[in-house]
Design an enzyme around this catalytic site. Structure first.
Site, PDB file in Angstrom:
ATOM      1  N   THR A 122      36.370  38.738  35.230  1.00 23.75           N
ATOM      2  CA  THR A 122      35.300  39.694  34.949  1.00 23.75           C
ATOM      3  C   THR A 122      35.900  41.043  34.610  1.00 23.75           C
ATOM      4  OG1 THR A 122      33.841  38.586  36.487  1.00 23.75           O
ATOM      5  CG2 THR A 122      33.365  40.913  36.053  1.00 23.75           C
ATOM      6  N   GLY A 156      27.032  34.467  39.174  1.00 28.22           N
ATOM      7  CA  GLY A 156      28.156  34.861  40.028  1.00 28.22           C
ATOM      8  C   GLY A 156      27.873  36.157  40.762  1.00 28.22           C
ATOM      9  N   THR A 163      36.387  40.907  41.325  1.00 30.28           N
ATOM     10  CA  THR A 163      36.539  39.772  40.407  1.00 30.28           C
ATOM     11  C   THR A 163      37.168  38.617  41.174  1.00 30.28           C
ATOM     12  OG1 THR A 163      37.565  38.986  38.337  1.00 30.28           O
ATOM     13  CG2 THR A 163      38.708  40.747  39.497  1.00 30.28           C
TER      14      THR A 163
HETATM   15  N1  ASP Z   1      33.417  36.750  39.702  1.00 27.98           N
HETATM   16  C1  ASP Z   1      33.101  36.018  38.502  1.00 27.98           C
HETATM   17  C2  ASP Z   1      32.102  34.961  38.842  1.00 27.98           C
HETATM   18  O1  ASP Z   1      32.217  34.315  39.856  1.00 27.98           O
HETATM   19  C3  ASP Z   1      34.281  35.413  37.825  1.00 27.98           C
HETATM   20  C4  ASP Z   1      35.527  36.270  37.780  1.00 27.98           C
HETATM   21  O2  ASP Z   1      35.504  37.424  38.108  1.00 27.98           O
HETATM   22  O3  ASP Z   1      36.579  35.737  37.430  1.00 27.98           O
HETATM   23  O4  ASP Z   1      31.226  34.727  38.045  1.00 27.98           O
END
Ligand code: ASP
Length: 317
Positions: A151, A181, A202
């Site tokens: 993210t 998410g 993230t």
């Molecule tokens: N946190 C994000 C989600 O779970 C993915 C990420 O940050 O890599 O959608």
């Protein structure tokens, strides 16, 4: 007055580079934040955000994003948004609404179109190919589908002492239809208060949201902890708790900045991030945690960058 910003992952670098000049010239935290995130959303080769983002299990790109103004505490967010390239801009516009400021799926899309955003196909050939490959792999080996995410999260402090925080993500690659998410969830994916500071997260959303970690980092800064300690203590404490109560801990990384431009991070995986402040030109860092729990933060080497750019550029070939 001092100013600065911090953003997750190497992909933020070009946006931070361009917007840091504007920040130095006095642009607002909100404009700068939207500028950084839009640049990542629009670059097709960054496959975890916006246009070119990796699709869900059904082959559909569904995007999550949020915007928060640290001075007014206004929040706008979208989840499962389809066919709109700049969810961060939709989220920012929604933050101005007194009611209905967090919209999902079809309702979010209709509202974006009403606001004047164009609808377009966000699935690029490259992302579609990756999806097809992954589908075959999963069917053949029953491997976990959940990689290929990241993210973009950003916290900005401007010269007028205003702060903003925001996120944008296509979420986990191969997520189930309608899965949301942590990124658009206030307190979990992001939080900011101009009187204190801001944070974003993230990693594995399903675990991050169990700890409301971005809010916890800001709360610890409010109690007087320096950003570095606020981020690291938040992650350490939560990991211990999650291990004890749930038995499993996914990937988690946090960034934060206080209202003096001091910053901190915490991570349990290899993690890159970008910082620019009044006294520091845009810099890419890479960090990881050693086995004995020490957090190592280093500037990326030329070699690392070359490798990274090679990988990103290859995605068009
Ligand atoms: N946190 C994000 C989600 O779970 C993915 C990420 O940050 O890599 O959608």
């Amino acid at each position: 007055m001092t100013y600065g910003m911090i953003a997750t992952w190497r992909m933020a670098y070009e946006g931070v580079l361009h917007q840091s000049e504007k920040l130095a010239d006095g642009s607002s935290a909100g404009d700068v934040l939207e500028g950084v995130i839009k640049e990542v959303e629009e670059f097709a080769n960054f496959i975890s955000v916006g246009y070119g983002g990796l699709p869900n299990e059904e082959g559909i790109v569904q995007l999550d994003a949020a915007y928060m103004d640290g001075t007014t505490l206004e929040i706008g967010a979208v989840a499962g948004l389809e066919n709109i390239k700049n969810p961060i801009s939709v989220a920012r516009k929604l933050s101005k609404e007194r009611f209905n400021s967090f919209r999902i799926a079809e309702g979010a899309k209709k509202c974006a179109v009403k606001m004047g955003f164009e609808q377009e196909d966000l699935l690029t050939e490259k992302s579609k190919e990756k999806w097809e490959e992954k589908k075959k792999e999963i069917e053949a080996k029953e491997i976990s589908p959940y990689d290929g995410h990241d993210t973009i999260g950003t916290v900005v402090l401007d010269k007028a002492h205003h702060m903003a925080a925001g996120t944008s993500s296509s979420g986990l690659f191969m997520k189930k239809e309608g899965r949301v998410g942590d990124s658009p969830l206030p307190g979990s994916g992001f939080y900011v208060d101009s009187d204190i500071g801001g944070a974003t997260a993230t990693g594995l959303g399903e675990d991050l949201m169990k700890g409301i970690l971005s809010y916890e980092v800001v709360r610890k800064m409010e109690e007087g902890l320096p950003p570095k300690d606020a981020a690291q203590r938040t992650l350490e404490e939560f990991e211990k708790k999650l291990k004890r109560k749930y038995g499993k801990v996914g990937a988690m990384s946090l960034i934060c900045m206080d209202n003096k431009g001091e910053w901190g991070i915490a991570t349990n995986v290899e993690f890159t991030f970008v910082v620019a402040t009044e006294s520091q030109k845009p810099t890419i860092y890479i960090s990881h945690r050693t086995e004995d729990g020490q957090v190592i933060i280093e500037k990326t080497t030329e070699e690392w960058l070359k490798d990274y750019l090679g990988n990103v550029n290859n995605r068009t070939e």
